[in-house]
Enzyme design. Structure first.
Site, mmCIF file in Angstrom:
data_model
loop_
_atom_site.group_PDB
_atom_site.id
_atom_site.type_symbol
_atom_site.label_atom_id
_atom_site.label_comp_id
_atom_site.label_asym_id
_atom_site.label_seq_id
_atom_site.Cartn_x
_atom_site.Cartn_y
_atom_site.Cartn_z
ATOM 1 N N HIS A 173 0.839 -1.207 0.000
ATOM 2 C CA HIS A 173 0.000 0.000 0.000
ATOM 3 C C HIS A 173 0.875 1.258 0.000
ATOM 4 C CE1 HIS A 173 -3.097 -2.633 2.236
ATOM 5 N NE2 HIS A 173 -3.642 -2.363 1.056
ATOM 6 N N LYS A 232 -15.989 -7.256 7.377
ATOM 7 C CA LYS A 232 -14.757 -7.848 7.908
ATOM 8 C C LYS A 232 -14.590 -7.488 9.379
ATOM 9 C CE LYS A 232 -12.041 -7.529 3.626
ATOM 10 N NZ LYS A 232 -10.848 -6.917 3.024
ATOM 11 N N ARG A 257 -3.041 -6.397 -7.676
ATOM 12 C CA ARG A 257 -2.005 -7.407 -7.483
ATOM 13 C C ARG A 257 -2.074 -8.484 -8.550
ATOM 14 N NH1 ARG A 257 -3.747 -9.311 -1.799
ATOM 15 N NH2 ARG A 257 -5.661 -9.068 -2.956
#
Length: 162
Positions: free
Chosen positions: A18, A42, A92
């Site tokens: 990040h 989450k 990613r």
């Protein structure tokens, strides 16, 4: 007109990947705003205030980067509030692209003044996710090369690891 990029995420925890995206974005845009969001689906390790503090400590040297809390609502609405015309997202893998492309398309339906810009993760960090970092840290694994030092220390404290 200055180019303001909004980089939203839960950042629980923020990783070196990040931080790498933020450093690169700071070279591309006049201003980068990191929006620390709470992902209600989450279970978080850090509070929003803790995440903001940890992130601020790691980006303080970047004069055109700031950190804010995003306490709910649409990200594109926050972008309008901050005069951001760019949503910044890190990718990613192809799996990330598929997920992020759908979100970008939905965001476009909500606010066509905001464009999503993707930066691909440095190959060093392509396998890194906050979930994996938490799992490894919880069992005492070495995450020191994956997160900033202050995050590593804070995670050890959270998991009560010496």
């Amino acid at each position: 007109m200055s180019k303001v990029a909004l980089y939203p995420g839960s950042f629980d925890p923020i990783s070196n990947g990040h931080i790498d995206i933020v450093k690169r974005a700071a070279k591309l845009f006049d201003r980068v705003v990191i929006a620390v969001a709470t992902n209600t689906s989450k279970k978080t390790l850090f509070t929003a205030d803790e995440k903001v503090q940890l992130i601020q400590e790691n980006v303080a040297f970047l004069t055109n980067v700031e950190v804010v809390k995003h306490s709910g609502g649409l990200t594109v609405d926050l972008a309008d509030e901050l005069n951001a015309t760019i949503l910044l997202r890190g990718l990613r893998s192809v799996k990330d692209f598929e997920y992020e492309a759908d979100i970008a398309a939905m965001n476009k339906t909500q606010n066509n003044r905001v464009e999503t810009v993707f930066l691909t993760a440095d190959e060093t960090y392509r396998f890194v996710s906050s979930s994996l970092i938490k799992e490894v840290a919880m069992f005492g694994g070495d995450i020191s090369g994956l997160v900033p030092a202050n995050v590593n220390k804070a995670m050890k404290k959270k998991y009560e690891i010496e």
